[in-house]
Write a protein that holds these residues in place. Structure first.
Motif, PDB file in Angstrom:
ATOM      1  N   ALA A   8      24.511 -16.781  48.586  1.00  0.00           N
ATOM      2  CA  ALA A   8      24.285 -18.167  50.265  1.00  0.00           C
ATOM      3  C   ALA A   8      24.757 -17.699  51.468  1.00  0.00           C
ATOM      4  O   ALA A   8      26.032 -17.927  50.842  1.00  0.00           O
ATOM      5  CB  ALA A   8      24.242 -19.735  49.733  1.00  0.00           C
ATOM      6  N   CYS A  10      26.582 -19.286  54.264  1.00  0.00           N
ATOM      7  CA  CYS A  10      26.578 -20.138  55.373  1.00  0.00           C
ATOM      8  C   CYS A  10      27.482 -20.449  56.500  1.00  0.00           C
ATOM      9  O   CYS A  10      28.892 -20.326  56.639  1.00  0.00           O
ATOM     10  CB  CYS A  10      26.737 -21.703  54.133  1.00  0.00           C
ATOM     11  SG  CYS A  10      28.432 -21.933  54.323  1.00  0.00           S
ATOM     12  N   CYS A  11      27.319 -21.238  57.814  1.00  0.00           N
ATOM     13  CA  CYS A  11      28.328 -21.252  59.048  1.00  0.00           C
ATOM     14  C   CYS A  11      28.758 -22.014  59.048  1.00  0.00           C
ATOM     15  O   CYS A  11      28.232 -23.441  58.910  1.00  0.00           O
ATOM     16  CB  CYS A  11      27.603 -21.139  60.370  1.00  0.00           C
ATOM     17  SG  CYS A  11      27.192 -19.406  60.192  1.00  0.00           S
ATOM     18  N   TRP A  14      28.082 -25.421  61.112  1.00  0.00           N
ATOM     19  CA  TRP A  14      26.917 -25.645  62.137  1.00  0.00           C
ATOM     20  C   TRP A  14      26.960 -26.391  63.335  1.00  0.00           C
ATOM     21  O   TRP A  14      27.059 -26.174  64.433  1.00  0.00           O
ATOM     22  CB  TRP A  14      26.094 -24.885  61.068  1.00  0.00           C
ATOM     23  CG  TRP A  14      25.179 -24.284  62.575  1.00  0.00           C
ATOM     24  CD1 TRP A  14      23.612 -24.327  62.903  1.00  0.00           C
ATOM     25  CD2 TRP A  14      25.455 -22.296  63.194  1.00  0.00           C
ATOM     26  NE1 TRP A  14      23.692 -23.835  64.201  1.00  0.00           N
ATOM     27  CE2 TRP A  14      24.249 -22.613  64.143  1.00  0.00           C
ATOM     28  CE3 TRP A  14      26.191 -21.927  62.704  1.00  0.00           C
ATOM     29  CZ2 TRP A  14      24.318 -21.505  65.037  1.00  0.00           C
ATOM     30  CZ3 TRP A  14      26.547 -20.429  63.985  1.00  0.00           C
ATOM     31  CH2 TRP A  14      25.520 -20.516  65.267  1.00  0.00           C
ATOM     32  N   GLY A 101      21.900 -22.808  60.033  1.00  0.00           N
ATOM     33  CA  GLY A 101      23.623 -22.996  59.207  1.00  0.00           C
ATOM     34  C   GLY A 101      23.183 -22.384  57.896  1.00  0.00           C
ATOM     35  O   GLY A 101      24.841 -22.450  57.458  1.00  0.00           O
ATOM     36  N   LEU A 102      22.650 -22.165  57.536  1.00  0.00           N
ATOM     37  CA  LEU A 102      22.289 -21.904  56.389  1.00  0.00           C
ATOM     38  C   LEU A 102      21.667 -20.638  55.153  1.00  0.00           C
ATOM     39  O   LEU A 102      20.348 -21.154  56.123  1.00  0.00           O
ATOM     40  CB  LEU A 102      22.469 -22.969  55.078  1.00  0.00           C
ATOM     41  CG  LEU A 102      22.427 -22.355  53.693  1.00  0.00           C
ATOM     42  CD1 LEU A 102      23.559 -21.636  53.297  1.00  0.00           C
ATOM     43  CD2 LEU A 102      22.470 -23.715  52.306  1.00  0.00           C
ATOM     44  N   ALA A 136      31.596 -16.993  58.901  1.00  0.00           N
ATOM     45  CA  ALA A 136      30.909 -17.326  57.780  1.00  0.00           C
ATOM     46  C   ALA A 136      30.835 -17.156  57.028  1.00  0.00           C
ATOM     47  O   ALA A 136      31.977 -16.324  56.655  1.00  0.00           O
ATOM     48  CB  ALA A 136      29.505 -16.133  58.095  1.00  0.00           C
ATOM     49  N   THR A 148      25.327 -22.740  47.630  1.00  0.00           N
ATOM     50  CA  THR A 148      25.235 -23.249  48.472  1.00  0.00           C
ATOM     51  C   THR A 148      27.019 -23.699  48.440  1.00  0.00           C
ATOM     52  O   THR A 148      27.732 -23.542  48.607  1.00  0.00           O
ATOM     53  CB  THR A 148      24.795 -24.572  48.974  1.00  0.00           C
ATOM     54  OG1 THR A 148      23.343 -23.956  48.879  1.00  0.00           O
ATOM     55  CG2 THR A 148      24.494 -25.016  50.408  1.00  0.00           C
ATOM     56  N   ALA A 151      29.506 -20.366  48.257  1.00  0.00           N
ATOM     57  CA  ALA A 151      29.406 -20.554  49.657  1.00  0.00           C
ATOM     58  C   ALA A 151      31.284 -20.758  50.445  1.00  0.00           C
ATOM     59  O   ALA A 151      30.950 -20.877  51.049  1.00  0.00           O
ATOM     60  CB  ALA A 151      27.923 -20.409  50.737  1.00  0.00           C
ATOM     61  N   HIS A 152      30.625 -22.573  50.125  1.00  0.00           N
ATOM     62  CA  HIS A 152      31.718 -23.646  50.893  1.00  0.00           C
ATOM     63  C   HIS A 152      32.886 -23.049  50.353  1.00  0.00           C
ATOM     64  O   HIS A 152      33.893 -23.232  51.045  1.00  0.00           O
ATOM     65  CB  HIS A 152      31.052 -24.777  50.456  1.00  0.00           C
ATOM     66  CG  HIS A 152      29.905 -26.001  51.190  1.00  0.00           C
ATOM     67  ND1 HIS A 152      29.142 -26.455  50.850  1.00  0.00           N
ATOM     68  CD2 HIS A 152      29.173 -25.109  52.234  1.00  0.00           C
ATOM     69  CE1 HIS A 152      28.149 -26.794  51.747  1.00  0.00           C
ATOM     70  NE2 HIS A 152      27.751 -25.627  52.585  1.00  0.00           N
TER      71      HIS A 152
END
Lengths: 500, 247
Positions: A8, A10-11, A14, A101-102, A136, A148, A151-152
């Motif tokens: 994943a 992610c920004c 976003w 954003g993802l 990112a 997800t 990714a955070h």
């Protein structure tokens, strides 16, 4: 079976990044994006000031007076995300946009190519930064939800360790505020504690929608396993006589084509979970993007994604010509019953299918569902949204609304009316919110009734006396054993409802 | 207020022996959908039996009240062909509006739309006039699909017919009162066990309506009455106090 492992990308924050990019706002000031009255995204600087998601706008502004706020605009988010999605695609084919954003990518390709998930992550982050200037983060795990969350945290969860990764996380990671609240009150504070509750107990205790969250907490893949590859004839294509170059024309085309796709699917009791959007320009440029949805897409959901994507292509790409053909292809479908699995409980499956069927016959706007909203009048307090759309109040119904009536009429109307005193003179409302005379006769659609009693007047908005306001007030009138709700606007009476 | 003896008894769960056409198992297995207390006495099965057709006439509130019990219990309801429906009144009468779907304009050919709804929705209220042949087909469809068809208006041979003879409210007192308590005198009739006419006086309002909170502004009674916006608040606050006292 297909390897479920996903990367994943992610920004973080976003909506804030997109708003700042669009307006040229520097990122060192506290920034928040608001939807109505609620904060939906914040910048890191704003968080340092104590601004949090779901906070009321006014509270946030009181806490941090220099806070810069932008209205929530999903289209803007999508438009500025397109270059990021492209940058990922250059390194890892087969990307799917989950929401602006993802992005999700099957992990096998890039991991095999770059040697390890860590190296793939590093390369992707670098590539996005050099090509778009955007920050990112990448995570990997065995389900989209877990990837997800990884990714955070910039984490690569080793294969098979997804449940262990999720266990210590707090239940607030689930995007279901009511359920989270309930779980906390029951003392289930971590995803692990929630995952340990047997699935059938979750279904009976918390209802159907909670079972989906339970699957997420356990780290099982989001969708039921019976997903299938759809038949190619489900795809819909439109060739435009006039190549589409403007965003508004694209939005219109998106809506029409989305409805056709939805009808195709609904007729077979299917719902789409991955949507492929292909476009070909006049000069034969090919554009393509897959959107992946956490839940089966409603007709409106399909139209939104198509509109966002077209906007992204038309605004951001250096296209040499307009779009000539547009194709929507359901890349993955699930049985229409799965739509309920996500949104409702098992008992609601038949209802959901029936309503989708009727939307197929009449269009998405043919089936409406009411949301009780804040406000004073009987119309104002109800918002009708197409079935399948989000049901959130825009004004808080629990706020005090002076002038709100005790009872609402069962039948609404909007007819001119005449309210007269015993001499046949029109009864008015004074600036002090009083009737100018005792009403005796009420005439609606040519029929005159004897007024026996009345109540009110109630102000229609609180700035009743402000000079720039049109004065409006409501009265309840009993005439010939019936009760009516009247409203006075612009010095004239109208029937607003019948208490029948 | 006077209420027919049947209704008060049925509220206590007591039914005359002649009406015991449904068993408790019917309720437990969901073959009969629940209705609010007083309405149970009007229906031969103590609720809405799946597969039956009920016609309602004379009062939109009566129609809405009929949907309240079942939707609150988790059933779905749809209302077809009633664009002027007061949804807020529905909510006030206890309808769970998150499970209420509205099809205000079913189009020139409403048959397929209503049939599709009967396939999956527990209660389907139809308010558009239909040719009798179509109406009969829909009655059969409801029976087959175990849905409850509620006809708002005339319908060929319904199982139960509910007619609002009168709808009255507490008397308004020229500005000092507001509408709070609604009384509907309902007559029921129909086929078979529902054949014997019954009359019930339904009362809505009183305690179950939650009083809206009114922001009482600071007391400015020493200022001139035309002081501006506060006037509205003041009046509203005064009304709120009047309202809180039982009539």
């Amino acid at each position: 079976m297909k390897d479920p492992r996903l990367l994943a990308v992610c920004c973080p924050d976003w909506p804030v990044v997109a708003a700042c990019t669009a307006t040229g706002t520097a990122l060192h000031v506290p920034v928040a994006v608001v939807d109505g009255n609620e904060i939906v995204s914040t910048s890191a600087v704003a968080r340092k000031e104590g601004i949090r998601r779901a906070m009321r706008r006014r509270a946030a502004e009181a806490m941090c007076p220099e806070l810069v706020t932008f209205e929530h605009d999903p289209q803007r988010d999508a438009r500025f995300f397109e270059p990021v999605a492209e940058a990922v695609e250059e390194l890892a084919p087969g990307i799917e946009v989950v929401h602006p954003g993802l992005v999700a990518v099957p992990a096998r390709g890039p991991v095999g190519y770059f040697g390890s998930a860590e190296q793939a992550a590093e390369r992707i982050v670098d590539h996005i930064a050099t090509h778009t200037g955007t920050e990112a983060q990448v995570g990997a795990a065995d389900s989209l939800f877990a990837a997800t969350k990884a990714a955070h945290r910039n984490m690569i969860v080793p294969p098979g360790r997804t449940p262990e990764f999720l266990r210590p996380l707090g239940v607030h990671e689930l995007d279901a505020p009511e359920l989270v609240d309930l779980l906390r009150r029951l003392g289930l504070k971590t995803l692990g504690a929630f995952a340990d509750v047997p699935e059938n107990a979750v279904a009976t205790r918390f209802g159907g929608p909670a079972t989906r969250q339970h699957r997420l907490a356990r780290g099982v893949p989001e969708r039921p396993l019976d997903k299938r590859r759809p038949a190619p004839e489900l795809a819909v294509t439109e060739t435009f006589d006039e190549p589409v170059e403007r965003v508004d024309a694209a939005a219109f085309a998106a809506k029409l084509l989305s409805e056709r796709l939805h009808e195709n699917l609904a007729a077979r009791s299917l719902a789409c979970t991955r949507l492929g959007i292909h476009a070909r320009t006049e000069n034969d440029e090919e554009l393509q993007r897959v959107w992946r949805a956490a839940e089966p897409l409603t007709p409106r959901g399909i139209a939104d994604r198509v509109r966002w994507q077209l906007d992204g292509w038309l605004t951001r790409e250096r296209l040499t010509s307009g779009i000539r053909t547009l194709t929507l292809e359901p890349v993955e479908v699930v049985d229409g019953t799965a739509l309920q699995l996500g949104l409702w409980g098992h008992d609601d499956e038949r209802a959901v299918r029936a309503l989708l069927h009727v939307q197929g016959l009449l269009g998405p706007d043919g089936v409406l569902t009411p949301v009780i909203d804040g406000g004073r009048g009987p119309r104002e307090q109800v918002r009708l949204v197409p079935w399948g759309d989000e049901r959130t109040p825009t004004r808080n119904p629990d706020h005090p609304w002076p002038g709100r009536l005790t009872r609402a009429p069962a039948t609404l109307a909007d007819d001119p009316a005449a309210l007269e005193d015993e001499n046949g003179r029109e009864v008015g409302v004074t600036g002090r919110l009083e009737l100018t005379a005792q009403p005796k006769k009420l005439t609606i659609r040519g029929r005159t009734r004897e007024v026996t009693a009345w109540a009110g007047p109630w102000p229609v908005d609180e700035r009743w006396w402000a000079p720039d306001r049109h004065r409006a007030a409501r009265v309840q009138v009993q005439a010939d054993d019936q009760a009516f709700l009247l409203i006075r606007r612009d010095q004239r009476w109208f029937l607003e409802g019948v208490y029948d | 207020m006077s209420r027919s003896a049947t209704a008060s008894l049925s509220e206590l769960g007591v039914n005359p022996a002649s009406e015991l056409t449904s068993t408790t198992t019917d309720h437990a297995t969901g073959r009969v959908l629940p209705v609010r207390g007083e309405l149970a006495g009007l229906l031969p099965w103590g609720g809405l039996r799946r597969g039956s057709t009920v016609s309602v006439g004379g009062s939109t509130s009566l129609l809405l009240a009929l949907l309240a019990g079942a939707t609150a219990d988790g059933c779905w309801a749809a209302v077809v062909g009633l664009p002027q429906l007061g949804v807020l009144a529905a909510a006030e009468l206890g309808v769970a509006v998150q499970r209420l779907a509205l099809v205000p304009r079913p189009g020139s050919d409403p048959g397929p739309v209503i049939a599709a709804l009967l396939d999956g929705i527990d209660l389907v209220a139809v308010a558009c006039p239909l040719p009798p042949s179509l109406a009969r087909r829909l009655t059969a469809r409801a029976r087959q699909r175990k849905a409850v068809l509620i006809a708002f208006g005339a319908w060929p041979s319904p199982d139960v017919e509910l007619t609002a003879e009168s709808v009255s409210w507490n008397a308004l007192d020229d500005g000092a009162e507001t509408l709070r308590r609604q009384q509907i005198a309902v007559r029921s009739g129909g086929r078979g066990s529902a054949g014997r006419a019954k009359n019930v006086l339904l009362t809505f309002g009183e305690e179950e309506i939650e009083l809206p909170l009114v922001a009482g502004g600071p007391d400015r009674s020493d200022e001139p009455a035309d002081a501006g916006p506060d006037r509205a608040d003041e009046l509203a606050a005064r009304r709120a106090t009047t309202r809180e006292q039982p009539a």
